[in-house]
Design a protein around this motif. Structure first.
Motif, mmCIF file in Angstrom:
data_model
loop_
_atom_site.group_PDB
_atom_site.id
_atom_site.type_symbol
_atom_site.label_atom_id
_atom_site.label_comp_id
_atom_site.label_asym_id
_atom_site.label_seq_id
_atom_site.Cartn_x
_atom_site.Cartn_y
_atom_site.Cartn_z
ATOM 1 N N GLN A 636 -7.335 25.609 -9.288
ATOM 2 C CA GLN A 636 -6.088 24.905 -8.976
ATOM 3 C C GLN A 636 -6.452 23.598 -8.261
ATOM 4 O O GLN A 636 -7.040 23.624 -7.178
ATOM 5 N N VAL A 637 -6.119 22.464 -8.917
ATOM 6 C CA VAL A 637 -6.510 21.166 -8.380
ATOM 7 C C VAL A 637 -5.298 20.456 -7.790
ATOM 8 O O VAL A 637 -4.149 20.724 -8.142
ATOM 9 N N SER A 638 -5.562 19.530 -6.908
ATOM 10 C CA SER A 638 -4.504 18.772 -6.250
ATOM 11 C C SER A 638 -3.893 17.769 -7.222
ATOM 12 O O SER A 638 -4.589 17.173 -8.046
ATOM 13 N N LYS A 639 -2.578 17.575 -7.131
ATOM 14 C CA LYS A 639 -1.904 16.605 -7.986
ATOM 15 C C LYS A 639 -2.237 15.175 -7.602
ATOM 16 O O LYS A 639 -2.078 14.260 -8.402
ATOM 17 N N SER A 640 -2.692 14.981 -6.381
ATOM 18 C CA SER A 640 -2.871 13.622 -5.860
ATOM 19 C C SER A 640 -4.014 12.877 -6.539
ATOM 20 O O SER A 640 -3.947 11.668 -6.728
ATOM 21 N N ASP A 641 -5.077 13.586 -6.925
ATOM 22 C CA ASP A 641 -6.223 12.890 -7.503
ATOM 23 C C ASP A 641 -6.947 13.822 -8.481
ATOM 24 O O ASP A 641 -8.018 14.353 -8.201
ATOM 25 N N VAL A 642 -6.355 13.979 -9.652
ATOM 26 C CA VAL A 642 -6.915 14.881 -10.665
ATOM 27 C C VAL A 642 -8.279 14.405 -11.157
ATOM 28 O O VAL A 642 -9.211 15.209 -11.284
ATOM 29 N N PRO A 643 -8.466 13.101 -11.469
ATOM 30 C CA PRO A 643 -9.802 12.659 -11.937
ATOM 31 C C PRO A 643 -10.921 12.975 -10.945
ATOM 32 O O PRO A 643 -12.012 13.385 -11.351
ATOM 33 N N SER A 644 -10.641 12.791 -9.656
ATOM 34 C CA SER A 644 -11.666 13.103 -8.652
ATOM 35 C C SER A 644 -11.960 14.597 -8.621
ATOM 36 O O SER A 644 -13.112 15.017 -8.439
ATOM 37 N N ALA A 645 -10.917 15.396 -8.801
ATOM 38 C CA ALA A 645 -11.106 16.851 -8.815
ATOM 39 C C ALA A 645 -11.988 17.262 -9.989
ATOM 40 O O ALA A 645 -12.904 18.084 -9.841
ATOM 41 N N ILE A 646 -11.729 16.686 -11.178
ATOM 42 C CA ILE A 646 -12.533 17.008 -12.363
ATOM 43 C C ILE A 646 -13.982 16.579 -12.150
ATOM 44 O O ILE A 646 -14.921 17.306 -12.483
ATOM 45 N N ALA A 647 -14.162 15.385 -11.580
ATOM 46 C CA ALA A 647 -15.518 14.886 -11.320
ATOM 47 C C ALA A 647 -16.258 15.802 -10.349
ATOM 48 O O ALA A 647 -17.457 16.076 -10.515
ATOM 49 N N SER A 648 -15.549 16.301 -9.338
ATOM 50 C CA SER A 648 -16.161 17.195 -8.361
ATOM 51 C C SER A 648 -16.571 18.512 -9.007
ATOM 52 O O SER A 648 -17.673 19.037 -8.758
ATOM 53 N N VAL A 649 -15.691 19.054 -9.862
ATOM 54 C CA VAL A 649 -16.003 20.309 -10.562
ATOM 55 C C VAL A 649 -17.216 20.114 -11.467
ATOM 56 O O VAL A 649 -18.130 20.947 -11.508
ATOM 57 N N GLU A 650 -17.254 19.003 -12.192
ATOM 58 C CA GLU A 650 -18.375 18.735 -13.098
ATOM 59 C C GLU A 650 -19.691 18.631 -12.329
ATOM 60 O O GLU A 650 -20.720 19.169 -12.758
ATOM 61 N N ALA A 651 -19.676 17.926 -11.189
ATOM 62 C CA ALA A 651 -20.896 17.763 -10.394
ATOM 63 C C ALA A 651 -21.416 19.120 -9.926
ATOM 64 O O ALA A 651 -22.626 19.400 -9.988
ATOM 65 N N ASN A 652 -20.509 19.973 -9.463
ATOM 66 C CA ASN A 652 -20.924 21.306 -9.015
ATOM 67 C C ASN A 652 -21.392 22.173 -10.177
ATOM 68 O O ASN A 652 -22.339 22.956 -10.048
ATOM 69 N N PHE A 653 -20.720 22.030 -11.316
ATOM 70 C CA PHE A 653 -21.110 22.787 -12.504
ATOM 71 C C PHE A 653 -22.533 22.406 -12.917
ATOM 72 O O PHE A 653 -23.358 23.284 -13.216
ATOM 73 N N LYS A 654 -22.830 21.109 -12.926
ATOM 74 C CA LYS A 654 -24.160 20.636 -13.318
ATOM 75 C C LYS A 654 -25.244 21.111 -12.330
ATOM 76 O O LYS A 654 -26.390 21.337 -12.706
ATOM 77 N N GLU A 655 -24.838 21.257 -11.077
ATOM 78 C CA GLU A 655 -25.796 21.744 -10.075
ATOM 79 C C GLU A 655 -26.190 23.196 -10.356
ATOM 80 O O GLU A 655 -27.349 23.574 -10.210
ATOM 81 N N PHE A 656 -25.210 24.005 -10.787
ATOM 82 C CA PHE A 656 -25.470 25.422 -11.020
ATOM 83 C C PHE A 656 -25.971 25.698 -12.441
ATOM 84 O O PHE A 656 -26.692 26.666 -12.662
ATOM 85 N N ALA A 657 -25.534 24.880 -13.408
ATOM 86 C CA ALA A 657 -25.928 25.088 -14.807
ATOM 87 C C ALA A 657 -26.363 23.761 -15.413
ATOM 88 O O ALA A 657 -25.656 23.180 -16.239
ATOM 89 N N PRO A 658 -27.520 23.219 -15.025
ATOM 90 C CA PRO A 658 -27.946 21.894 -15.474
ATOM 91 C C PRO A 658 -28.199 21.808 -16.977
ATOM 92 O O PRO A 658 -28.122 20.718 -17.554
ATOM 93 N N ASP A 659 -28.480 22.924 -17.631
ATOM 94 C CA ASP A 659 -28.774 22.907 -19.065
ATOM 95 C C ASP A 659 -27.560 23.232 -19.924
ATOM 96 O O ASP A 659 -27.681 23.396 -21.145
ATOM 97 N N ARG A 660 -26.395 23.324 -19.297
ATOM 98 C CA ARG A 660 -25.188 23.717 -20.028
ATOM 99 C C ARG A 660 -24.190 22.553 -20.048
ATOM 100 O O ARG A 660 -23.880 21.983 -18.997
#
Length: 807
Positions: A636-660
């Motif tokens: 569940q992401v904040s309505k105020s800044d959706v692009p930043s939320a997506i970018a944050s999720v992607e950065a964390n995803f890449k940290e945990f699954a760099p080959d995916r």
């Protein structure tokens, strides 16, 4: 003779320009609509017909019946079934199984990596049964080695650019190396099987594990798509009977009690309504509906043409009378009328092709097709349409001939206007055609309004869960599944992330898990195969579910992860549970020890995670006891800044699954896609109704103009005698408006019946209120009044002195 006929036609067209333009515009627009509709339907009906022996290919389907007697029909079967049939049925020439998997694929260096959804394991017989062209590689041996992989031309370009693809290496899920042994031509749009990668079924043992090769382990999972090729002499009914006998004798009893199988003609797959289809399908009745609408719009324009043709004949009565005096018979007059009608239709067809070039790109964008107007000639659609137009031309020319044949010769030379007709037969023909036009237009308006109302209902219905601002991130392997708690904690450190949870499979795509469950309600034990959604403890908060009794899961209560269940209202009603006290559940096949036992801690308000076509099913929720059940992370992401939320999720995803590769979508977008066909149908009907009402009003305008012209003398006399403009307008419009009112009265029950049938396909639907018919009737009457009133006002304001002087 033909030259004289054409001169006469041109002379009449110039003399009555308004009539000519109305006819050409109405006919050409109707033909353009009909052309595109027929072309679209022909394209849909041609699905899968390119395979060499398509009439011998069938798909194995599965039909499961629950304890409640509800049967669910699936497009897939299971791994063990097709080989069993092949060994027991001599009528089977070949069997093919296709197992889909969403995998990551990279080149051998790991530089180019993508997540690929159209990856399939297939039996080597795939290349024998299906006729997909292999442009590179040896068809006989392409799937012989377990480390071979076949790719499409687009994938070859995607991964290798301009380099030769044959012999190149690809890595699947990083660890498994395959050699490109063949390159397919990309599957055409008219294929129910769309793939990018094919590997031998034997390779599944490496990626899934050795258990997948054990027939006793694959009766429930994974689902596969199985096909059989039968010999040409087979009796289909006998084959079905043999299949049923085999099921009784060789399938495990606990499976045979609830599951049956059938075979489905391969060319009917595109029109299937089964669950778990690989590609979007279309109901065959929708195609028939499209054909009906196209033909109806064409006939509305044809009715226009007949009406205006009759008015044109009245204007040229003396010319026809002179032709009769000079020896012309009815046959000669009919030939002239036929030539005139066919000339208009031919010119309209040319204009329709021009309109088609403008409309087709928009239609392709709307329907997600790639139709080319040039293909109408190769597909034969244009010839069917020309044949239909010839029939319409003959029909159009016969109606005025029948009326003219009733005239006495003296009437042609003496009479003016409609007074020369015997009785009111011409007027009744025109009135009937006018009513039919508006019946069609009003019915389409009613259909459009109800469809739009249902789409609005779907869009705005409270689904019982929050769907906006819910980001769904698919999890493809253990890199995140095994460290989900750490991944979740890291996500929650971002201020744009409000809540995080997880679910197993996506119910709107693959349904629910179905575990054998025992429910002990104060000593009353019920056993059932229960639909189950495996979740994380925070599911209720993340999706904003409403608890009607008890509570949701809590991470603070340690036993909730191992000994707690929640059910929806439908499940509580099914199992007769009113009180949470002393309700215990035991679920087989889900726990780390083989089963999970616990108590019911809450009842959640019914919520939708499947299409509104289906009723909400009884459902159990429990915290996933095994990490590999965590298939999707819900954020569940904040309505105020959706692009930043997506970018944050992607950065964390890449940290945990760099080959995916990082994938995501929003929950509301996924739900919207469930009704894509309905949205398209609603939009098309909206345009069809607009076209129908325009064509009908153009005809009304032409007839009104003719009537006003014929009654100019009467209008002049009435004005001299003191009639008001309003009185004359009322005189000219009332008759036409009565006909439109009759059309509205006829169309209302037709529209109600048709749309009530359409809405039967939805378990949750809008009500058909009286306002729908009031809106359709009032709007049609208003448009007709404007059309007739404008022409009548022009006639009513004509200077009577000028009119009477001309007389």
């Amino acid at each position: 003779m033909l030259k004289n006929y054409f001169k006469t036609i041109l002379r009449r067209a110039k003399r009555d320009r308004m009539n000519t333009l109305i006819n050409l515009f109405g006919l050409s627009m109707a033909i353009a609509c009909c052309l595109i509709i027929f072309f679209f339907v022909d394209n849909e009906l041609s699905y899968d017909t390119f395979h060499k022996d398509v009439d011998k290919i069938y798909r194995i389907t599965t039909h499961e019946t629950t304890e409640d007697g509800i049967t669910r029909n699936y497009a897939n079967s299971f791994l063990a079934y097709a080989p069993l049939l092949e060994t027991k049925l001599s009528s089977i020439v070949e069997t093919v199984r296709m197992l889909p998997q969403n995998v990551s694929i990279s080149d051998d260096e790991g530089i180019t990596i993508f997540q690929e959804a159209n990856f399939f394991y297939a039996d080597p017989s795939f290349l024998d049964v299906f006729s997909f062209p292999l442009v590179q590689g040896d068809r006989a041996s392409a799937l012989a080695a377990p480390d071979n992989i076949l790719i499409t031309e687009s994938m070859a370009k995607k991964y290798f650019g301009e380099k030769e693809a044959l012999g190149q290496l690809l890595r699947v899920e990083k660890s498994f190396v395959f050699k490109v042994a063949g390159v397919f031509k990309d599957p055409i749009d008219q294929s129910s099987l769309k793939f990018d990668f094919i590997v031998p079924m034997a390779a599944a043992e490496d990626l899934w594990g050795p258990w997948i090769a054990n027939p006793n382990s694959t009766w429930h999972y994974p689902p596969v798509y199985s096909f059989v090729q039968l010999n040409s002499k087979v009796n289909l009914n006998e084959t079905v009977q043999y299949i049923q006998n085999i099921e009784k004798e060789f399938i495990p009893e606990n499976i045979a009690d609830t599951r049956t199988h059938a075979i489905q003609d391969f060319t009917s797959i595109h029109f299937s309504s089964l669950e778990n289809e690989l590609q979007p399908t279309i109901n065959r009745n929708v195609l028939f509906l499209f054909i009906g609408v196209g033909v109806v719009i064409l006939f509305v324009a044809a009715f226009n043409f007949v009406n205006l043709f009759l008015t044109k004949i009245v204007l040229h009565l003396k010319s026809l009378g002179i032709q009769k005096v000079l020896g012309a018979n009815n046959s000669g007059i009919w030939k002239q009328l036929l030539l005139e009608s066919l000339s208009f239709l031919f010119i309209s067809l040319i204009l329709a092709l021009l309109y088609g070039t403008l409309i087709l790109p928009w239609f392709n964008s709307l329907m997600k097709t790639q139709l080319l107007l040039s293909s109408v000639f190769s597909s034969g659609v244009i010839f069917y349409l020309v044949g239909l137009l010839l029939l319409i031309g003959i029909f159009i020319s016969f109606i005025p001939l029948i009326i003219i044949s009733r005239f006495r010769l003296i009437a042609f030379l003496k009479s003016r206007g409609s007074s020369m007709f015997k009785g009111k037969k011409s007027a009744s023909v025109q009135s009937s055609l006018l009513v039919l036009q508006f019946v069609v237009a009003v019915t389409l308006i009613i259909a459009t309004v109800i469809m739009q109302s249902q789409m609005h209902y779907i869009k705005n219905k409270n689904l019982g869960i929050q769907q906006d601002q819910i980001l769904v991130v698919p999890v493809r392997d253990g890199t995140i599944q095994n460290r989900f708690d750490a991944f979740k904690e890291k996500l929650l450190q971002s201020p744009e992330i409000q809540s995080v949870s997880a679910i197993s499979n996506l119910p709107w795509e693959k349904g629910f898990y179905d575990f054998e469950t025992s429910i002990n309600n104060n000593g009353l034990v019920t056993k059932a195969h229960a639909n189950t959604l495996l979740v994380d403890e925070n599911i209720v908060n993340t999706l904003d579910m409403t608890m009607v009794k008890g509570r949701g899961f809590s991470i603070e209560r340690g036993t909730d992860s191992t000994m707690a269940f929640v059910m929806n209202e439908a499940a509580a009603a099914k199992f007769g549970i009113d009180d949470l006290q002393n309700v215990k559940l035991s679920m087989v096949g889900v726990g780390s020890s083989g089963s999970k036992e616990g108590r019911l801690i809450g009842i959640v308000k019914d919520f939708h995670m499947q299409s509104l076509h289906d009723k909400i099913q009884p459902l159990l929720l429990t915290v996933s006891p095994r990490s590999y059940f965590i298939d999707n992370v819900l954020i569940q992401v904040s309505k105020s800044d959706v692009p930043s939320a997506i970018a944050s999720v992607e950065a964390n995803f890449k940290e945990f699954a760099p080959d995916r590769p990082f994938e995501y979508f929003f929950l509301n977008d996924a739900f919207d896609r469930l009704y894509q066909r309905e949205y398209l149908l609603s939009t098309l009907f909206q345009y069809f109704s607009i076209i129908a009402i325009i064509i009908a009003c153009l005809g009304l305008l032409g007839i009104t103009a003719f009537t006003a012209t014929q009654r100019l003398s009467e209008i002049g006399i009435r004005k001299v005698l003191g009639s008001s403009v309003a009185g004359i307008v009322n005189l000219l419009t009332s008759g036409f408006l009565k006909l439109v009112l009759v059309a509205v009265v006829i169309a209302i029950p037709i529209g109600w019946w048709a749309m009530d049938k359409w809405l039967e396909g939805f378990a949750y639907k809008t009500n058909i209120g009286w306002w729908v018919f009031a809106f359709a009737g009032i709007s049609t009457m208003a448009i007709a009044l404007l059309t007739v009133g404008w022409q009548s006002f022009k006639a009513a304001t004509t200077n009577p002195i000028e009119v009477l002087q001309r007389e």
